[in-house]
Scaffold this motif. Structure first.
Motif, mmCIF file in Angstrom:
data_model
loop_
_atom_site.group_PDB
_atom_site.id
_atom_site.type_symbol
_atom_site.label_atom_id
_atom_site.label_comp_id
_atom_site.label_asym_id
_atom_site.label_seq_id
_atom_site.Cartn_x
_atom_site.Cartn_y
_atom_site.Cartn_z
ATOM 1 N N ALA A 73 0.017 -3.372 -1.218
ATOM 2 C CA ALA A 73 0.353 -2.667 0.015
ATOM 3 C C ALA A 73 0.742 -3.636 1.127
ATOM 4 O O ALA A 73 1.686 -3.387 1.877
ATOM 5 C CB ALA A 73 -0.823 -1.801 0.462
ATOM 6 N N LYS A 74 0.029 -4.762 1.245
ATOM 7 C CA LYS A 74 0.298 -5.672 2.360
ATOM 8 C C LYS A 74 1.439 -6.644 2.071
ATOM 9 O O LYS A 74 2.081 -7.142 2.983
ATOM 10 C CB LYS A 74 -0.962 -6.451 2.744
ATOM 11 C CG LYS A 74 -1.365 -7.546 1.786
ATOM 12 C CD LYS A 74 -2.560 -8.330 2.295
ATOM 13 C CE LYS A 74 -3.003 -9.380 1.281
ATOM 14 N NZ LYS A 74 -4.178 -10.148 1.749
ATOM 15 N N ALA A 75 1.674 -6.950 0.783
ATOM 16 C CA ALA A 75 2.709 -7.930 0.444
ATOM 17 C C ALA A 75 3.527 -7.458 -0.754
ATOM 18 O O ALA A 75 3.551 -8.119 -1.797
ATOM 19 C CB ALA A 75 2.077 -9.291 0.155
ATOM 20 N N PRO A 76 4.220 -6.334 -0.625
ATOM 21 C CA PRO A 76 4.991 -5.808 -1.769
ATOM 22 C C PRO A 76 6.081 -6.760 -2.244
ATOM 23 O O PRO A 76 6.429 -6.779 -3.420
ATOM 24 C CB PRO A 76 5.584 -4.503 -1.226
ATOM 25 C CG PRO A 76 5.558 -4.646 0.269
ATOM 26 C CD PRO A 76 4.349 -5.478 0.569
ATOM 27 N N HIS A 77 6.610 -7.575 -1.332
ATOM 28 C CA HIS A 77 7.654 -8.534 -1.710
ATOM 29 C C HIS A 77 7.112 -9.615 -2.640
ATOM 30 O O HIS A 77 7.842 -10.164 -3.467
ATOM 31 C CB HIS A 77 8.278 -9.161 -0.474
ATOM 32 C CG HIS A 77 7.336 -9.983 0.348
ATOM 33 N ND1 HIS A 77 6.278 -9.429 1.041
ATOM 34 C CD2 HIS A 77 7.266 -11.333 0.594
ATOM 35 C CE1 HIS A 77 5.618 -10.379 1.670
ATOM 36 N NE2 HIS A 77 6.189 -11.544 1.412
ATOM 37 N N LEU A 78 5.816 -9.920 -2.529
ATOM 38 C CA LEU A 78 5.189 -10.895 -3.429
ATOM 39 C C LEU A 78 4.762 -10.219 -4.731
ATOM 40 O O LEU A 78 4.951 -10.771 -5.818
ATOM 41 C CB LEU A 78 3.982 -11.537 -2.757
ATOM 42 C CG LEU A 78 4.246 -12.412 -1.531
ATOM 43 C CD1 LEU A 78 2.929 -12.890 -0.913
ATOM 44 C CD2 LEU A 78 5.120 -13.618 -1.906
ATOM 45 N N ALA A 79 4.182 -9.038 -4.612
ATOM 46 C CA ALA A 79 3.677 -8.328 -5.796
ATOM 47 C C ALA A 79 4.783 -8.024 -6.795
ATOM 48 O O ALA A 79 4.530 -7.927 -8.000
ATOM 49 C CB ALA A 79 2.983 -7.044 -5.368
ATOM 50 N N ALA A 80 6.021 -7.903 -6.316
ATOM 51 C CA ALA A 80 7.139 -7.550 -7.189
ATOM 52 C C ALA A 80 7.794 -8.756 -7.854
ATOM 53 O O ALA A 80 8.694 -8.596 -8.690
ATOM 54 C CB ALA A 80 8.186 -6.779 -6.385
ATOM 55 N N ARG A 81 7.355 -9.956 -7.541
ATOM 56 C CA ARG A 81 8.013 -11.156 -8.052
ATOM 57 C C ARG A 81 7.698 -11.386 -9.530
ATOM 58 O O ARG A 81 6.563 -11.206 -9.981
ATOM 59 C CB ARG A 81 7.583 -12.385 -7.244
ATOM 60 C CG ARG A 81 8.062 -12.379 -5.807
ATOM 61 C CD ARG A 81 7.658 -13.669 -5.110
ATOM 62 N NE ARG A 81 8.265 -14.828 -5.743
ATOM 63 C CZ ARG A 81 9.391 -15.413 -5.342
ATOM 64 N NH1 ARG A 81 10.038 -14.931 -4.295
ATOM 65 N NH2 ARG A 81 9.867 -16.476 -5.967
ATOM 66 N N ALA A 82 8.691 -11.881 -10.262
ATOM 67 C CA ALA A 82 8.517 -12.164 -11.691
ATOM 68 C C ALA A 82 7.685 -13.415 -11.930
ATOM 69 O O ALA A 82 7.091 -13.577 -13.006
ATOM 70 C CB ALA A 82 9.885 -12.314 -12.352
ATOM 71 N N ASP A 83 7.649 -14.327 -10.934
ATOM 72 C CA ASP A 83 6.890 -15.573 -11.107
ATOM 73 C C ASP A 83 5.442 -15.447 -10.646
ATOM 74 O O ASP A 83 4.706 -16.427 -10.588
ATOM 75 C CB ASP A 83 7.572 -16.735 -10.376
ATOM 76 C CG ASP A 83 7.856 -16.418 -8.913
ATOM 77 O OD1 ASP A 83 7.367 -15.389 -8.409
ATOM 78 O OD2 ASP A 83 8.587 -17.206 -8.272
#
Length: 347
Positions: A73-83
């Motif tokens: 919820a707070k960092a969706p841009h990180l949670a979606a990363r492949a790495d």
């Protein structure tokens, strides 16, 4: 959201400008972070993501924690990363780690004293049993290069009146008959346990002792004075200082914090401990005035004088500065202004 990401990337680029080459050992490595979705873990993820995207590091990151949904919820841009991989885990029950792990960052356990008071045994077990489990599991890793154990500046207890800054060599003074000692006493034990594993088994463990921080990803619901000051200033509400406004604290911006931790992970000497925090103090009264000014708030600052506390809690950063070449990139005033800008984006 894009504005927030741009702010974070700018912070990472600034602080890592002179650190990219020294962090090269992290290239194409697997880094595992316990308590990885908290404040520290999230900032480490921002740093590694920047290094991967802008400098081709190819570092893979595993963030292990209990509450993964909060991180998404707070960092969706990180949670979606492949790495980046998220793993549900409670370190109290950890038995094994992925075989390919090269670096470990042990950041489990919150410094929030409300949790220590409401669940003291669980808080201590997370630190003590969790650290023992991690070290035992680490002994089975064939390609382990370093473990970074996050302790706390709280292990020193109260700073002496005649002491401008707290050095790593100063022994702590804690009262074991106080519930407020739950967290620092457990951290002291965990440090000693790491020392024993280093001495007996040569497990390469280095310790960082974080002090206080301010900036993105630090919630306004936390029970610390600076968080309350930000919250009230942004609401134009009364900023209340319980005591006399004279206690002195220091605050490090989180991009500096994360860069320092990565440098300690790579270059820190096993068996040693390093303070992580700003050596520049500010009184709570001055801090409230600065936050009010930078937030352009109409708040009234009320000093209630319910105690005459004149304590200081400021680290000596000589070890990081002289042995690792680290320095504070974002000063107190700039850090406060950036914090206000960030908080306004999530208000």
């Amino acid at each position: 959201m894009q504005n927030k990401i741009a702010m974070l990337r700018s912070d990472c680029a600034e602080v890592l400008a002179s650190q990219v080459e020294r962090l090269a050992p992290l290239k194409n490595q697997l880094v595992y972070v316990t308590g990885g979705t908290g404040f520290v873990g999230t900032w480490l993820a921002e740093m590694v993501s920047y290094l991967n995207d802008d400098h081709g590091f190819g570092t893979r990151l595993i963030l292990a924690a209990r509450d993964l949904d909060a991180f998404r919820a707070k960092a969706p841009h990180l949670a979606a990363r492949a790495d980046l991989e998220l793993v549900s885990q409670d370190v109290r029950y950890l038995r094994e780690l992925p075989e390919g792990v090269n670096y470990l960052v042990h950041a489990a356990a919150t410094p929030d004293n409300r949790q220590h008071a409401s669940d003291p045994i669980g808080s201590m077990e997370t630190i003590t049993r969790g650290t023992a489990n991690l070290l035992d599991a680490a002994m089975k890793l064939p390609d382990l290069k370093k473990i970074l154990n996050l302790s706390s500046g709280q292990i020193y207890g109260r700073q002496r009146i005649d002491e401008a800054r707290i050095p790593e060599t100063r022994p702590g003074t804690l009262s074991c008959d106080s519930i407020m000692s739950v967290y620092p006493e457990a951290k002291r034990y965990a440090e000693t346990l790491c020392c024993a594993y280093w001495s007996l088994y040569k497990i390469p463990v280095v310790t960082a002792r974080p002090f206080a921080f301010m900036g993105p990803y630090q919630g306004l619901d936390k029970p610390w004075a600076i968080n309350n000051f930000f919250r009230d200033a942004l609401k134009d509400a009364t900023i209340r200082i319980i005591g006399n406004g004279l206690p002195e604290r220091s605050y490090l911006y989180p991009s500096d914090m994360a860069a320092w931790l990565l440098a300690i992970l790579v270059d820190g000497t096993p068996g040693h401990a390093y303070n992580v925090g700003s050596p520049t103090g500010v009184t709570l009264g001055d801090l409230a005035e600065k936050i009010k000014r930078y937030a352009q708030s109409s708040s009234i600052i009320e000093i209630r004088r319910m105690n005459d506390d004149r304590s200081r809690f400021i680290p000596d950063d000589t070890q990081c500065r002289k042995t690792l070449g680290l320095q504070v990139t974002v000063g107190i005033d700039e850090a406060l202004q950036r914090s206000v800008r960030w908080l306004k984006t999530i208000a």
